[in-house]
Design a protein around this motif. Sequence first.
Motif, mmCIF file in Angstrom:
data_model
loop_
_atom_site.group_PDB
_atom_site.id
_atom_site.type_symbol
_atom_site.label_atom_id
_atom_site.label_comp_id
_atom_site.label_asym_id
_atom_site.label_seq_id
_atom_site.Cartn_x
_atom_site.Cartn_y
_atom_site.Cartn_z
ATOM 1 N N GLU A 7 0.782 -1.143 -0.103
ATOM 2 C CA GLU A 7 0.059 0.031 0.227
ATOM 3 C C GLU A 7 0.876 1.286 0.026
ATOM 4 O OE1 GLU A 7 -3.619 2.064 2.650
ATOM 5 O OE2 GLU A 7 -2.943 0.036 3.034
ATOM 6 N N ALA A 8 1.891 1.101 0.810
ATOM 7 C CA ALA A 8 2.799 2.235 0.866
ATOM 8 C C ALA A 8 3.361 2.725 -0.492
ATOM 9 C CB ALA A 8 4.004 2.224 1.994
ATOM 10 N N ARG A 10 2.063 2.039 -3.350
ATOM 11 C CA ARG A 10 1.087 2.453 -4.305
ATOM 12 C C ARG A 10 0.905 3.982 -4.282
ATOM 13 N NH1 ARG A 10 -1.621 -2.371 -3.199
ATOM 14 N NH2 ARG A 10 -2.729 -1.384 -1.566
ATOM 15 N N VAL A 11 0.743 4.433 -2.935
ATOM 16 C CA VAL A 11 0.744 5.736 -2.517
ATOM 17 C C VAL A 11 1.934 6.677 -2.927
ATOM 18 C CG1 VAL A 11 0.552 7.623 -0.437
ATOM 19 C CG2 VAL A 11 -0.688 5.140 -0.516
ATOM 20 N N LEU A 12 3.171 5.989 -2.677
ATOM 21 C CA LEU A 12 4.360 6.990 -3.126
ATOM 22 C C LEU A 12 4.528 7.112 -4.573
ATOM 23 C CD1 LEU A 12 6.905 5.560 -0.781
ATOM 24 C CD2 LEU A 12 6.333 7.903 -1.013
ATOM 25 N N GLU A 13 4.017 5.882 -5.287
ATOM 26 C CA GLU A 13 4.048 6.029 -6.844
ATOM 27 C C GLU A 13 3.100 7.148 -7.432
ATOM 28 O OE1 GLU A 13 2.990 2.048 -8.224
ATOM 29 O OE2 GLU A 13 5.223 1.477 -8.048
ATOM 30 N N ASP A 14 2.078 7.276 -7.017
ATOM 31 C CA ASP A 14 1.039 8.221 -6.998
ATOM 32 C C ASP A 14 1.443 9.868 -6.728
ATOM 33 O OD1 ASP A 14 -1.710 9.437 -7.989
ATOM 34 O OD2 ASP A 14 -1.956 9.808 -5.759
ATOM 35 N N ALA A 15 2.287 9.797 -5.475
ATOM 36 C CA ALA A 15 2.809 10.833 -4.987
ATOM 37 C C ALA A 15 3.770 11.340 -5.966
ATOM 38 C CB ALA A 15 3.238 10.966 -3.559
ATOM 39 N N SER A 34 11.222 9.514 1.542
ATOM 40 C CA SER A 34 10.030 8.336 1.605
ATOM 41 C C SER A 34 10.263 7.046 0.617
ATOM 42 C CB SER A 34 8.621 8.839 1.546
ATOM 43 O OG SER A 34 8.308 10.222 2.322
#
Length: 225
Positions: A7-8, A10-15, A34
């Motif tokens: 999950e981390a 996926r969030v970082l890829e988007d960010a 991060s």
Amino acid sequence: DSGRFAEAERVLEDALARGRDVGDPYTRLRLYWSESRLRGEQGQSEVAARYAKKALEILRTTEDTYALAHMLQSLAHIHLDLDRPRDALDFLDEGRELIHAVGTPLDVAQFQIEEARALAAIGEPDEAAVLATKAANALRGDSVDAGRAYALLGGIYADLGEVARAQEVLELAVELLDREVPNRYLVQACRRLAELLKEKGEDEAAHELLERALSVQQRVGRPLS
């Protein structure tokens, strides 16, 4: 921090995609830092180093000595994972005065763990043991970092042939690290203790520890090394 790496990621890829063209240096710094942390936890140390160096380049243009000291420590940690202790010592030498000037006692103790790891890696176990002991004593309230310090100290004792002390300290490390979310330090401590027990002929206990390490990795759905 909760061990939910997928999950981390996926969030970082988007960010990272959203922040690719952001001009604010601190925004890009946080993204790079991060990403470096995530890749390091996943065992992708080369990728982690690249992102950490990008963050370091930004920090060198600022007056944020506290963050700079931590980034130098992070780079030392990554290079130790890459088995490059001399490079790690270069980063630690640069960051030592900074962390003692602006860091808290907790920050200093965490820094000392990396110094002890580097000293152990270049063949200075006695000096490494002193620093690891200082760090462990200062980190009693922090299960993960105290566990890391005890795991390191146990490994040093094992290398010195002090088997009984090594086993005692490694068992404490496993106990402390197992209180937290699944983490690679627990996997490493279990494996090191299993090696020690196997050398003593305690194959069943060693097998149980290896199974424990495997179960930690199964919980997060990926290898942790």
